[in-house]
Design a protein around this motif. Structure first.
Motif, PDB file in Angstrom:
ATOM      1  N   GLU B 338     -59.059   9.379  71.239  1.00 31.00           N
ATOM      2  CA  GLU B 338     -58.280   9.302  69.999  1.00 31.00           C
ATOM      3  C   GLU B 338     -58.510   7.929  69.362  1.00 31.00           C
ATOM      4  OE1 GLU B 338     -56.483  11.985  69.154  1.00 31.00           O
ATOM      5  OE2 GLU B 338     -55.803  11.136  67.255  1.00 31.00           O
ATOM      6  N   ASP B 371     -53.601  16.591  68.251  1.00 28.41           N
ATOM      7  CA  ASP B 371     -53.423  17.459  67.107  1.00 28.41           C
ATOM      8  C   ASP B 371     -54.501  18.537  67.157  1.00 28.41           C
ATOM      9  OD1 ASP B 371     -53.146  18.707  64.751  1.00 28.41           O
ATOM     10  OD2 ASP B 371     -53.580  16.974  63.487  1.00 28.41           O
ATOM     11  N   ASP B 373     -55.272  20.714  65.155  1.00 29.93           N
ATOM     12  CA  ASP B 373     -55.940  20.926  63.874  1.00 29.93           C
ATOM     13  C   ASP B 373     -56.828  19.755  63.475  1.00 29.93           C
ATOM     14  OD1 ASP B 373     -54.538  23.300  63.660  1.00 29.93           O
ATOM     15  OD2 ASP B 373     -52.819  22.307  62.726  1.00 29.93           O
ATOM     16  N   LEU B 375     -59.800  17.247  62.957  1.00 34.60           N
ATOM     17  CA  LEU B 375     -61.221  17.519  62.746  1.00 34.60           C
ATOM     18  C   LEU B 375     -61.991  17.233  64.017  1.00 34.60           C
ATOM     19  CD1 LEU B 375     -61.769  15.821  59.284  1.00 34.60           C
ATOM     20  CD2 LEU B 375     -61.658  18.245  59.746  1.00 34.60           C
ATOM     21  N   GLN B 376     -62.854  18.147  64.395  1.00 29.53           N
ATOM     22  CA  GLN B 376     -63.766  17.859  65.494  1.00 29.53           C
ATOM     23  C   GLN B 376     -64.940  17.118  64.869  1.00 29.53           C
ATOM     24  OE1 GLN B 376     -63.560  18.042  68.814  1.00 29.53           O
ATOM     25  NE2 GLN B 376     -61.429  18.525  68.367  1.00 29.53           N
ATOM     26  N   THR B 377     -64.864  15.832  64.891  1.00 28.26           N
ATOM     27  CA  THR B 377     -65.813  15.047  64.133  1.00 28.26           C
ATOM     28  C   THR B 377     -67.108  14.845  64.912  1.00 28.26           C
ATOM     29  OG1 THR B 377     -65.013  12.982  65.053  1.00 28.26           O
ATOM     30  CG2 THR B 377     -63.901  13.796  63.087  1.00 28.26           C
ATOM     31  N   PRO B 378     -68.198  14.632  64.187  1.00 23.98           N
ATOM     32  CA  PRO B 378     -69.461  14.363  64.872  1.00 23.98           C
ATOM     33  C   PRO B 378     -69.361  13.109  65.734  1.00 23.98           C
ATOM     34  CG  PRO B 378     -69.817  14.727  62.528  1.00 23.98           C
ATOM     35  CD  PRO B 378     -68.345  14.665  62.734  1.00 23.98           C
ATOM     36  N   GLY B 379     -68.575  12.140  65.287  1.00 25.46           N
ATOM     37  CA  GLY B 379     -68.442  10.906  66.056  1.00 25.46           C
ATOM     38  C   GLY B 379     -67.781  11.159  67.403  1.00 25.46           C
ATOM     39  N   LYS B 472     -50.628  10.728  67.603  1.00 24.35           N
ATOM     40  CA  LYS B 472     -51.777  10.205  66.859  1.00 24.35           C
ATOM     41  C   LYS B 472     -51.902   8.717  67.078  1.00 24.35           C
ATOM     42  CE  LYS B 472     -51.488  13.825  63.495  1.00 24.35           C
ATOM     43  NZ  LYS B 472     -51.193  14.234  62.138  1.00 24.35           N
ATOM     44  N   GLY B 473     -53.080   8.231  66.753  1.00 24.71           N
ATOM     45  CA  GLY B 473     -53.319   6.815  66.946  1.00 24.71           C
ATOM     46  C   GLY B 473     -53.762   6.540  68.359  1.00 24.71           C
ATOM     47  N   ILE B 521     -47.485   5.854  61.069  1.00 26.07           N
ATOM     48  CA  ILE B 521     -48.132   7.170  61.006  1.00 26.07           C
ATOM     49  C   ILE B 521     -47.823   7.767  59.639  1.00 26.07           C
ATOM     50  CG2 ILE B 521     -48.307   9.448  62.050  1.00 26.07           C
ATOM     51  CD1 ILE B 521     -47.379   8.193  64.673  1.00 26.07           C
ATOM     52  N   SER B 522     -48.863   8.227  58.999  1.00 24.66           N
ATOM     53  CA  SER B 522     -48.760   8.645  57.611  1.00 24.66           C
ATOM     54  C   SER B 522     -47.671   9.693  57.384  1.00 24.66           C
ATOM     55  CB  SER B 522     -50.107   9.213  57.184  1.00 24.66           C
ATOM     56  OG  SER B 522     -49.988   9.792  55.933  1.00 24.66           O
ATOM     57  N   PRO B 523     -46.950   9.568  56.279  1.00 27.75           N
ATOM     58  CA  PRO B 523     -45.847  10.504  56.023  1.00 27.75           C
ATOM     59  C   PRO B 523     -46.308  11.849  55.477  1.00 27.75           C
ATOM     60  CG  PRO B 523     -46.005   8.902  54.263  1.00 27.75           C
ATOM     61  CD  PRO B 523     -47.027   8.509  55.276  1.00 27.75           C
ATOM     62  N   ASP B 524     -47.568  11.972  55.049  1.00 23.52           N
ATOM     63  CA  ASP B 524     -47.981  13.252  54.468  1.00 23.52           C
ATOM     64  C   ASP B 524     -48.682  14.150  55.495  1.00 23.52           C
ATOM     65  OD1 ASP B 524     -50.228  11.657  54.635  1.00 23.52           O
ATOM     66  OD2 ASP B 524     -51.159  12.511  52.853  1.00 23.52           O
ATOM     67  N   ASP B 526     -48.323  15.626  59.742  1.00 27.42           N
ATOM     68  CA  ASP B 526     -47.393  16.485  60.473  1.00 27.42           C
ATOM     69  C   ASP B 526     -46.031  15.816  60.604  1.00 27.42           C
ATOM     70  OD1 ASP B 526     -49.336  18.279  60.760  1.00 27.42           O
ATOM     71  OD2 ASP B 526     -49.947  17.613  62.744  1.00 27.42           O
TER      72      ASP B 526
END
Lengths: 505, 805
Positions: B338, B371, B373, B375-379, B472-473, B521-524, B526
């Motif tokens: 993460e 999470d 949902d 993104l399963q990122t390439p990184g 997250k984070g 953690i962003s408010p927009d 989950d």
């Protein structure tokens, strides 16, 4: 086909992004019989929007772009955004709330997206599955095999003779939100010491922007385990650095912002005559036949006179470049993509009522003017502090029971008749000032008005943060009462949670 | 033979002084400076010599040319003389010369003494031991102890493969080094004129050793120090990484160009006959200042002890890690992906090779995005594959496979962290662990300066704490997990203790970005912030401190948006009577917002409110709040409810409170409180614990952690804890209302009852209350709760913070 790219302002036309991405395709487009224009968004007027078949919005992350996209969509032309960077997928990052909001708002107006890498395309597929997206590679400026071979051979000869390896690193060294650039160089620069194992002395030259040279980053650079010289970046110095380096070191970290970047740095390095040594995320895998991952392999190839990029391999590299970065080919692919898209049917927008922008904490005078030039309403909120000639400027009384709304002529003209007759012209102190009107509404006339008494509280940042949503809801409720129907977007140039929320400047 | 200490015949003192400005700073003459330092640093003795070098293709280093391009023409690479504008930082030519000069490959003298014996490593002569040393068992043990330590460290790979060859023999015999791990440093290198008096990293892999304290004018005896290192890529070979002639007086510096910043470094001290006087092993060079493990040494031992602390700590680590037959506690290492970028130190090839070479550990990825949902990122895919791939690893690392089960413990690291040496060598980590794992102590260090800033000891008593961390984070702290599922069992209070920090978090210590300062953690995104499931909303009683009616109205509106129902009982209290009208208005405000609930108004202080609430409250949950509290984050109440629901032992939950204060033309936001911690011990009367509210955001920027007590400005409490607490107060005859530190007293009552007080920095609130004096609380007359005999109950149950700077 006429293609118009919308950029933030005239100064933007001189940036590296525009130079690399648009200026290099302008000539091939025109040679193919199409026309191409770069138009600053601040020069657009509703009455005189240029005619164009395809509109590409580029780096205009503000409310003007949201309105413009709606206007263009209603005219039945193709509208898209060129997504340079990924500021939209970091769902947990508070810094990009406004950008994610912008993305969500503009998406319904778009016919297509453009981007420069398959990784960015894949990201957009996840974020906006229905949006057709085309990868337009950053085109190279020129590819002259003779010049490249000259640089390669001269650098190889010098390196073999002196046993000193000249290594280049160039680029933007920082980002306000992500650790990359010089941080990547510091984190992955240890690999350069392996040159010593092969009997060579590494010598690194760094070209970067001055803003990146903070005390912390200079300390990181000072820790590099290879001798280093540092100069400020310029286009000329970059060309000269690459031309005199045996290889350029291009480390890439694996955070999503970095992995969707274009191959531009590797393409520039190769087409300017230096080998590429990459570390970290394999961003340059499409060029893997010409990219090293280990300096020892590179130096062994040097000693065998079999460098990946050499006179004998340049023809194949040229073909690879043509398939992935040739301006003419990129133009052909893009035009073909645009031709497959069907513009939506022209419709009136807004269908009823008014449209415009509600200014939040971090809006700007440019947005205000731009919205009015597009013929829509510029609306203030309790959060917006700039003193501008808003079309609608609601002001709550101290007891929260009445609302005095200041209106421009455009704001008043859009009112229904019953309200228009209640307006009063405000006496002008300056005869040259535009005509202003006022209208008083009571709380009873706006049932949806949130209970708010912001005026009675000191305007601290923390309070403003708590009140933000309620203040914006209040403005929306006022607009609904005034115009029955309204299509409004919020204008925030930064996260509403970022920086001073309208407190003492 | 030793280096020539005479001046070159063409030495030009005036030119030397002008060319190297540092020469004039001290009291040394140019001649003496050149003898002591200049020659070692590869400086030129004269202008002529420099010009010769510059004209030679093999000049060690030339200033980098500035780059320019002829208008419209080909790129012009200027000669040195054509430089028009100098670089911001010119190449450090001295270091380049220093490297080439010091990278001696082997001894240059021939073994002439038949009675001496050469010690060989893959043909490389790394020591030459006299017959006198060999004849004396004590001397032999002292001289070879560092070799024995090295051999033990790399035993798994038979790495050192040492041999010895007598001076009069042409064949070599295996060198048998048996016995306990002794000291890793010979006394000659620890004390006296030839001792290493300081060592630090001047660059990522350049280690500078300093000899001579400069306190005496006495000349050092003729001696040479040589250094070798095994590379982590090829641990079977030792390579020379530096040497220095130590004869003379004053400080002598030696830069070692390490092959690897983590692998052990062997130092050999030789006399004028090139015979080994003593050796030293730097078993973990990264412990030194500027190294990645430097903060660990800083946290473990008091500052100011210099190399003594280093040798001492190294010996302890060696004995613990390599002096015992039983397996070490950590059997597997995982890194949480993460927020990982791959540029963190844990992903470095050097780190991974070293972990395999010395500890037989192979890093693997813990890639279970909180999470689903996300993104399963390439990184992320790249990092996972990179750790699983054998392609880029040396053969011996490939042979080390990640262990996923069996005995032993898995250490799960946040992406920004590296494991401590103490954790890697330890045999003493707890074996009985709950399935969710245990959070452990760690160090927070400045990634730029590599200095330790905080020591954070999260209690190992709360197994549920790992599940309460943000979804997250970056992972908030290291987690110990069992690999043997059969052996898994819940660790209860006092069952476990961790004798060492588990990891070092390397973080930037710049100011927090303002958006993240207020909402980490962003408010927009989950609504759910923590890993644990959010419970269904439960009936609530609000115990509200009222100071201003407008503030009360604002607070109730904000709170109502988070509660989502009208049926809330409210017990409002004010410090003083403001008259009937005010009283009635307050009642109107309360009933206006919560018309369905019971309403009561009292005059009380905050502690007294606790006593009143215990008797009045009917719901299981009680929210104590002050109307000065601002609730900018809609997820505040649900997050506190999740914390409280995580375990029946959690009695109270609160979050970080931020305060705004004027600064220059605007304001800045700073932390007001994030819980009460034990800060130190007072010896003013009898020994007593002292409690305070340190600014812990840098140490715990996004975490859930146990504290001694939560602020009563905003705290969600179980009614049962309130009732237990007031019962205790009655028994002691001291109600909360009579106590100036009711929050601490209540928190300690919770702890005494076996409960926990949790605080979080993942969600933050504001307060309009004026700043309070810095808290430094203790029960100065030792009435009840802070007596020394209770420390054992308190300290293992709460987070311990120590600022290291």
């Amino acid at each position: 086909m006429k293609i118009t790219v919308i950029i933030p302002n005239q100064a933007w036309a001189n940036t590296a992004g525009v130079r690399i991405r648009y200026n290099r395709i302008a000539a091939p487009l025109e040679a193919a019989g199409h026309s191409f224009d770069l138009v600053p968004i601040d020069s657009l007027r509703a009455a005189s929007l240029p005619k164009s078949d395809v509109w590409i919005i580029s780096k205009c992350h503000d409310a003007r772009a949201l309105l413009l996209a709606q206007v263009l969509k209603s005219r039945g032309v193709l509208v898209g955004v060129d997504f340079f960077d990924d500021y939209y997928s970091q769902k947990n990052n508070s810094r990009f709330v406004h950008l994610r909001s912008w993305f969500r708002s503009i998406l319904p107006s778009l016919d297509f997206g453009l981007c420069s890498t398959p990784n960015m395309q894949a990201t957009l597929k996840q974020l906006a599955p229905a949006l057709p997206c085309h990868v337009m590679n950053d085109p190279f400026a020129q590819f002259d095999p003779e010049v490249i071979a000259g640089h390669v051979e001269r650098n190889a000869l010098r390196t073999r003779e002196t046993k000193i390896v000249d290594i280049g690193w160039f680029g933007i060294g920082d980002n306000p939100h992500f650790t990359l650039g010089l941080h990547d160089l510091s984190a992955m620069g240890q690999i350069l010491t392996r040159c010593r194992q092969a009997g060579y002395t590494p010598r690194l030259s760094v070209l970067t922007n001055q803003r990146a040279l903070t005390v912390e980053r200079l300390e990181l650079l000072s820790r590099l385990s290879v001798p280093m010289a540092l100069e400020e970046w310029s286009e000329e110095r970059e060309s000269a650095l690459i031309a005199q380096s045996l290889f350029c070191f291009l480390p890439v970290n694996a955070q999503h912002f970095s992995v969707v970047k274009s191959l531009n740095r590797a393409v520039t390095t190769l087409s300017s005559g230096a080998q590429v040594l990459s570390a970290g995320f394999p961003l340059y895998a499409p060029l893997k036949d010409y990219v090293y991952r280990n300096p020892i392999s590179l130096l062994r190839d040097l000693e065998k006179d079999k460098l990946k990029m050499r006179r004998e391999t340049l023809a194949a590299l040229g073909k690879l470049m043509q398939s992935s970065a040739d301006p003419k080919r990129e133009v052909e692919k893009a035009v073909s993509f645009f031709k497959k898209l069907k513009p939506r049917k022209a419709t009136k927008w807004p269908a009823r009522g008014v449209a415009g922008v509600i200014h939040g904490v971090r809006s700007s005078g440019d947005v205000h003017k731009g919205v009015q030039r597009l013929g829509h309403l510029s609306v203030s909120s309790p959060a917006s502090k700039a003193k501008l000639n808003y079309d609608v400027d609601p002001r709550m009384s101290k007891d929260g029971q009445t609302l005095d709304i200041h209106l421009s002529a455009r704001g008043r003209d859009a009112l229904p008749e019953d309200l228009k007759t209640r307006t009063q012209e405000v006496a002008k102190q300056d005869p040259k000032a535009p005509q202003r009107f006022s209208l008083r509404l009571t709380r009873k006339e706006i049932p949806a008005l949130p209970r708010l008494s912001a005026e009675t509280l000191p305007g601290s940042r923390l309070q403003r943060l708590e009140f933000y949503d309620r203040e914006m809801d209040m403005v929306q409720a006022v607009l609904s009462r005034l115009y029955t129907e309204s299509a409004m977007v919020r204008s925030e140039m930064a996260s509403p949670y970022w920086s001073d929320l309208g407190v003492a400047q | 033979m030793l280096g020539d200490k005479t001046l070159p015949s063409d030495f030009d003192p005036e030119w030397y002084r002008k060319t190297y400005p540092d020469v004039g700073i001290g009291s040394l003459s140019p001649q003496e400076h050149f003898r002591r330092f200049g020659a070692l640093m590869g400086r030129f003795p004269s202008a002529e010599r420099m010009m010769q070098a510059l004209q030679s293709e093999s000049a060690p280093q030339q200033p980098a040319p500035a780059f320019s391009q002829q208008p419209g023409g080909a790129i012009d690479i200027p000669e040195v003389a054509a430089i028009l504008d100098g670089p911001i930082i010119p190449p450090p030519s001295d270091i380049a010369k220093l490297s080439s000069k010091f990278l001696v490959s082997a001894r240059e003298t021939i073994l002439l003494t038949p009675s001496a014996t050469a010690v060989l490593c893959k043909g490389q002569e790394i020591a030459r031991i006299s017959s006198q040393h060999m004849a004396n068992p004590d001397e032999w043990a002292a001289v070879t102890a560092p070799l024995r330590a090295l051999s033990n460290m790399l035993e798994a790979h038979n790495a050192v493969a040492l041999h010895m060859r007598a001076g009069n023999s042409s064949s070599a015999q295996p060198l048998e080094l048996t016995g306990d791990v002794g000291s890793c440093v010979h006394p000659a290198l620890q004390d006296g004129p030839l001792a290493v008096c300081d060592a630090w990293f001047v660059a990522d892999s350049t280690l500078r050793l300093m000899f001579g304290t400069g306190e005496t004018d006495e000349d050092r005896p003729p001696a040479v120090m040589r250094a070798w290192q095994c590379s982590s890529e090829k641990p079977l070979r030792m390579k020379a990484v530096g040497a220095v002639d130590l004869a003379g007086q004053g400080p002598a510096l030696c830069d070692l160009e390490l092959l690897d910043p983590f692998m052990p470094v062997l130092l050999e001290l030789c006399d004028q006959n090139d015979l080994t006087v003593g050796m030293a092993l730097l078993p973990f060079p990264s412990l030194l200042r500027g190294g990645l493990h430097g903060p660990e040494l800083m946290a473990a031992l008091p500052a100011g002890r210099g190399m003594t602390a280093f040798w001492q700590f190294s010996d302890q680590l060696l004995r613990e890690g390599f002096g015992q037959d039983r397996p070490r506690s950590i059997g597997a290492l995982e890194v949480d992906l993460e927020t990982a970028t791959g540029a963190e130190a844990i992903f470095g090839a050097d780190m991974q090779h070293w972990l395999a070479a010395v500890f037989g550990l192979r890093l693997s990825a813990r890639d279970t995005p909180a999470d689903p949902d996300a993104l399963q990122t390439p990184g992320r895919t790249y990092l996972r594959d990179m750790l699983a791939s054998d392609a880029v690893l040396p053969a011996y690392v490939r042979s080390v496979t990640p262990k996923t089960d069996g005995p032993g413990t898995t250490l799960v690291l946040p992406a920004d962290s590296i494991p401590t040496l103490g954790a890697l060598v330890s045999h003493r980590l707890p074996a009985a662990l709950p399935k969710t794992g245990l959070t452990g102590p760690f160090i927070v260090a400045d990634i730029i300066g590599r200095r330790g800033r905080w020591s954070v000891s999260l209690p190992m008593t709360a197994g549920f704490l790992a599940e309460l961390q943000p979804r997250k984070g970056v992972l908030a702290c290291p987690i110990l997990q069992t690999r043997d599922t059969k052996a898994s069992g819940a660790a209860g209070r006092g069952d476990t203790s961790v004798p060492a920090h588990l990891s070092i978090a390397l973080r930037s210590f710049g100011p927090e970005h303002e958006a993240e300062q207020l909402m980490p953690i962003s408010p927009d995104g989950d609504i759910r912030l923590l890993r644990a499931a959010t419970p269904d909303p439960a009936p609530l009683t609000l115990v509200l401190g009222v100071s201003d009616l407008d503030q009360t109205r604002r607070f109730l509106q904000a709170l109502k948006g988070q509660i989502g129902c009208d049926q809330v009982d409210v017990l409002a209290y004010a410090q003083k009577d403001r008259g009937r009208d005010w009283h009635e208005t307050l009642r109107d405000v309360l009933t206006g917002e919560f018309p369905e609930g019971r309403i009561a108004l009292e005059y009380a202080n905050r502690g007294h409110a606790l006593d009143l609430a215990a008797a009045w409250v009917q719901t299981d949950l009680v929210l104590l709040a002050d109307d000065a509290i601002l609730l900018p984050d809609q997820r505040t109440l649900s997050t506190l409810s999740t914390m409280l629901a995580a375990d029946p032992s959690v009695a109270s939950a609160s979050c970080a409170l931020m305060r705004e204060k004027p600064a220059r033309k605007g304001t800045i936001v700073e932390m007001a409180t994030a819980g009460v911690f034990p800060t130190h011990v007072s010896l003013m009367t009898a020994p007593q614990l002292v409690f305070g509210e340190p600014d812990c955001l840098a140490a715990l920027p996004m975490a859930v952690f146990p504290v001694v007590a939560n602020t009563l400005d905003l705290v969600l409490i179980r009614r049962s804890a309130l009732e237990d607490g007031t019962a205790r107060r009655k028994a002691d005859g001291i109600a909360y209302g009579r106590d100036g530190a009711a929050d601490i007293r209540f928190g300690l009552d919770v702890l005494a009852g076996g409960g926990q007080n949790l605080c979080t920095t993942a969600v933050r609130c504001g307060t309009l209350a004026p700043p309070r004096p810095v808290r430094d609380e203790m029960d100065s007359i030792a009435l009840s709760f802070m007596r020394p005999r209770r420390w054992d109950d308190i300290l293992p149950s709460v987070t311990l913070l120590r600022e290291l700077v």
